[in-house]
Structures are given as C-alpha cells and as structure tokens.
Design an enzyme around this catalytic site. Structure first.
Site, short mmCIF file in Angstrom:
data_model
loop_
_atom_site.label_atom_id
_atom_site.label_comp_id
_atom_site.label_asym_id
_atom_site.label_seq_id
_atom_site.Cartn_x
_atom_site.Cartn_y
_atom_site.Cartn_z
N GLY A 208 0.87 -1.32 0.04
CA GLY A 208 0.03 -0.05 0.06
C GLY A 208 0.98 1.16 -0.27
O GLY A 208 1.48 1.77 1.06
N ASN B 236 -4.82 3.25 10.90
CA ASN B 236 -5.66 3.81 11.84
C ASN B 236 -6.85 2.73 12.12
O ASN B 236 -6.99 1.84 11.33
CB ASN B 236 -6.39 5.01 11.16
CG ASN B 236 -5.55 6.42 11.56
OD1 ASN B 236 -4.61 6.31 12.48
ND2 ASN B 236 -5.81 7.45 10.85
N LYS C 269 -5.63 6.76 20.41
CA LYS C 269 -5.85 7.43 18.93
C LYS C 269 -7.33 7.32 18.23
O LYS C 269 -7.90 8.08 17.76
CB LYS C 269 -4.68 6.92 17.78
CG LYS C 269 -4.91 7.85 16.57
CD LYS C 269 -3.63 7.56 15.58
CE LYS C 269 -3.66 8.69 14.45
NZ LYS C 269 -2.81 7.98 13.44
N SER D 234 -10.98 15.90 7.95
CA SER D 234 -10.70 14.41 8.27
C SER D 234 -10.51 13.64 7.29
O SER D 234 -11.24 13.87 6.23
CB SER D 234 -11.51 14.08 9.28
OG SER D 234 -12.90 13.80 8.68
N SER D 235 -9.89 12.46 7.54
CA SER D 235 -9.85 11.44 6.25
C SER D 235 -11.08 10.99 5.91
O SER D 235 -11.22 10.83 4.68
CB SER D 235 -8.83 10.30 6.73
OG SER D 235 -9.48 9.65 7.93
P1 NAD Z 1 -4.12 5.69 0.69
O1 NAD Z 1 -5.48 5.52 0.20
O2 NAD Z 1 -3.63 6.98 0.26
O3 NAD Z 1 -3.14 4.66 0.30
C1 NAD Z 1 -3.51 3.30 0.30
C2 NAD Z 1 -3.09 2.52 -0.96
O4 NAD Z 1 -3.19 1.22 -0.95
C3 NAD Z 1 -3.43 3.07 -2.32
O5 NAD Z 1 -2.53 3.76 -3.15
C4 NAD Z 1 -4.06 1.94 -2.98
O6 NAD Z 1 -3.99 1.72 -4.25
C5 NAD Z 1 -3.30 0.70 -2.23
N1 NAD Z 1 -3.97 -0.63 -2.37
C6 NAD Z 1 -5.20 -1.07 -2.18
N2 NAD Z 1 -5.29 -2.24 -2.38
C7 NAD Z 1 -4.01 -2.90 -2.41
C8 NAD Z 1 -3.74 -4.25 -2.30
N3 NAD Z 1 -4.33 -5.24 -2.46
N4 NAD Z 1 -2.14 -4.38 -2.32
C9 NAD Z 1 -1.40 -3.30 -2.61
N5 NAD Z 1 -1.73 -1.96 -2.52
C10 NAD Z 1 -3.03 -1.77 -2.35
O7 NAD Z 1 -4.41 5.73 2.40
P2 NAD Z 1 -3.21 6.41 3.26
O8 NAD Z 1 -4.08 7.91 3.52
O9 NAD Z 1 -1.81 6.27 2.89
O10 NAD Z 1 -3.64 5.32 4.71
C11 NAD Z 1 -3.14 4.13 4.94
C12 NAD Z 1 -3.55 3.81 6.25
O11 NAD Z 1 -2.82 4.56 7.03
C13 NAD Z 1 -5.13 3.83 6.73
O12 NAD Z 1 -5.48 2.91 7.63
C14 NAD Z 1 -5.26 5.39 7.44
O13 NAD Z 1 -6.28 5.52 8.35
C15 NAD Z 1 -3.94 5.45 8.10
N6 NAD Z 1 -3.28 6.74 8.39
C16 NAD Z 1 -3.19 7.71 7.61
C17 NAD Z 1 -2.66 8.85 7.77
C18 NAD Z 1 -2.53 10.05 6.84
O14 NAD Z 1 -2.30 11.30 7.09
N7 NAD Z 1 -3.13 9.82 5.39
C19 NAD Z 1 -2.23 9.25 9.13
C20 NAD Z 1 -1.86 8.10 9.64
C21 NAD Z 1 -2.48 6.85 9.41
#
Ligand code: NAD
Length: 309
Positions: free
Chosen positions: A7, A103, A185, A255-256
C-alpha cells in the site's frame, strides 16, 4: 534492511521514501498502475513544508517476483488489509516482522490471522500525508511514531524497528502499552471522523457548533466506556477533552473520512465507530450513538454506490 511496503498511497509513499533514503532496500507494492509506473520512471516526489524532494526507489504492482523481506509495513486502508497481505504471502519468512501503523481497530488481529508465525508489531503515527497524483505525495505534517509488539511482550526486534525508522527521520519509540496507544488515537478518530464526514465540516466545526460538539462527546464517552470495560489502560484520563483539543488544534483540517466522502472513496468506518459497536457488544456496553453514525456513513456510501441523488 529489506523492506516491503504494501500500500504505497500517502503514508506508504512517505515511509517508503524516507526509509529508502537510509541504508535499506525498499520496495513499494501498490495495485495503482499509473502510480507504480511513474515512480519507476521518474521517481517519487514528496512535497512538504521544506520544499520538494524526489526519491528513487522501486515500485511493483504485484509482490510475486519479490523474495522474503526483513520487514513488511502495511499501509493499505483497513478494509484491504487481509486481501493485500494474503496476496503478498511470499514476502513473509520465519524472520519477517510485519508492522501496521494503520488507523482504527483490528488491523493487527487481521494481520496475525494471515501472517502465519511472523512477528506482528502495531502502532500509531502522527505523520500526516495525502496523495496529490501519481508519484506525487504531500507530507502535511511531521509527528511521532510509536510501536510495540502485538500479542506479546516487547522484544529486541521492536527496538530495532524503531531505531531503523528513527535513523530515517521517522522518529519512533517503543511502548509497552500498545493497546492503550491504539485506543487513545481511536477515541479521537471516533469523535471526529464520522461526524465531520456526515456534517461536511472541517474539524473545527466540532468546536464551533454546539450540537456537533455534544455529539462528539457522546461518541467518545461511549467508546471510552467500551475501552474501560475491556480493561484497556488509556494513557490520558479525559478522552473527551482530548478529542475536543485535537478538533480545535486541527480546526482547518478536513478529516480523512470527510476527504474519503468528498472523493467518493470507501471509508474506514467499520474499523472506527463500527469497531466500537462490535467491541461494545462483546463487553455488554451499549453504543447507540456510535451505531447511529456508523449506519449513517454506511447509508451515504450505499446511496452513492447505487447512484441515488
Ligand atoms: P491511501 O488511500 O493514500 O493509500 C492506500 C494505498 O493502498 C492506495 O494507493 C491503494 O492503491 C493501495 N492498495 C489498495 N489495495 C491494495 C492491495 N491489495 N495491494 C497493494 N496496495 C493496495 O491511504 P493512506 O492515507 O496512506 O492511509 C493508509 C492507512 O494509514 C489507513 O489505515 C489510514 O487510516 C492510516 N493513516 C493515514 C494517515 C494520513 O495522514 N494519510 C495518517 C495516519 C494513519
């Protein structure tokens, strides 16, 4: 260290880029073809307060060609955790550590079910990031990362992972209270995410609008009741005040979950307010407000998927 990041959206790209800048062999794994192609062709651009930097690291759409990794970091959205890790089972060997900083509640449990005997580590990160386009990510804010061994006492490996992250400007410490940290969190996200998404307001709206603030209090109070009934040792003594403080301090932020709604993406509701309902049922704590907002988010998602105006 050989590190595979499953991811490579906002957070996977950020962690991958920083780790690749150190003494690590990093591979990003993501199903988003255009993103992967552009990272390999032109590098990954990280834009932040201090300007822009291009990182050159390998990205793949399928993990099939990769061998066993020392560390696998999961950064897909929570609802993709199981499928993504099953698809990457060949990355896991007897000495592989798997880390989730996603999260919500339940990711480490899902990973443990799929990861065979691999050691699982979980944690939280206060970094913020979002994707601007293929191979282009905005790093919105620096923050601390905290990790711990999931399902057992901390070991030497936890310290090694924290040190490796810290060496790459991802400041990380180890905690012995990983459940408390994740719930801490979670309680903030329980109060802020769904409400801001339903009301279509930035975080500050939960402080400025009296009724929204009351709803936030109710959501967090229910979730706190569940945490206490489960015996979770929360690091702070007033989660409602904390949720309010975070909403005020991040007043301009969307928020996300609000961003997911606005961008017509699926939300992580099942792992946030939905998880509170599920855990509440197990310990006989009523969670009507969390159930209501979880169902409202589900209704909005279903309405959109069925094209109902
Ligand atoms: P995002 O949507 O930007 O990235 C997720 C990625 O996963 C996408 O690029 C998608 O194409 C990929 N994906 C989906 N299915 C897949 C698979 N089977 N194999 C490989 N890749 C795959 O999400 P994000 O914002 O980076 O968040 C990721 C996690 O981190 C979430 O749980 C989020 O709550 C948490 N988080 C995010 C933030 C933030 O600021 N963005 C901060 C802390 C925690």
């Amino acid at each position: 260290m050989k590190i595979g990041i499953i991811g490579a959206g906002a957070m996977g790209s950020l962690f991958g880029a920083r780790l690749a800048d150190g003494d690590n062999q990093v591979t990003l794994i993501d199903v988003w073809r255009e993103h992967v192609r552009k990272i390999n062709a032109e590098g990954l651009r990280l834009v932040g307060e201090n300007g822009e930097k291009i990182y050159h690291l390998r990205a793949v759409e399928s993990p099939r060609s990769l061998g066993t990794q020392d560390l696998v970091i999961i950064f897909v959205k929570s609802y993709h955790t199981t499928a993504a890790l099953k698809n990457a089972a060949n990355l896991l060997g007897p000495n592989t550590a798997v880390l989730t900083l996603q999260n919500g509640l339940g990711n480490a449990e899902l990973i443990s079910e799929v990861a065979g005997g691999a050691a699982v580590y979980a944690g939280t990160t206060s970094h913020g990031a979002h994707v601007l386009g293929p191979a282009l990510v905005r790093h919105a804010g620096e923050g601390e990362t905290v990790i711990g061994r999931f399902g057992g006492p901390n070991d030497r490996r936890a310290g090694e992972i924290a040190a490796a992250l810290t060496r790459c400007s991802l400041v990380t410490r180890v905690t012995d209270n990983i459940d408390g940290l994740i719930w801490d969190k979670l309680l903030v996200n329980v109060g802020i995410n769904a409400l801001t998404a339903i009301c279509a307001i930035p975080n500050g709206g939960l402080v400025d609008l009296k009724s929204a603030g009351l709803l936030m209090e109710k959501l967090v109070a229910e979730a706190e009741g569940v945490a206490r009934a489960k015996g979770i040792k929360l690091p702070g003594d007033n989660p409602r005040a904390k949720a309010r403080e975070v909403a005020a301090a991040t007043g301009e932020n969307r928020s996300s979950m609000l961003q997911d709604m606005e961008n017509r993406r699926r939300t992580e509701i099942d792992f946030i307010n939905g998880a509170i309902v599920k855990e509440g049922a197990k310990v006989n704590v009523a969670t009507p407000c969390n159930e209501m907002v979880a169902l409202l988010i589900k209704t909005l998602e279903e309405k959109r998927s069925k094209g109902i105006a």
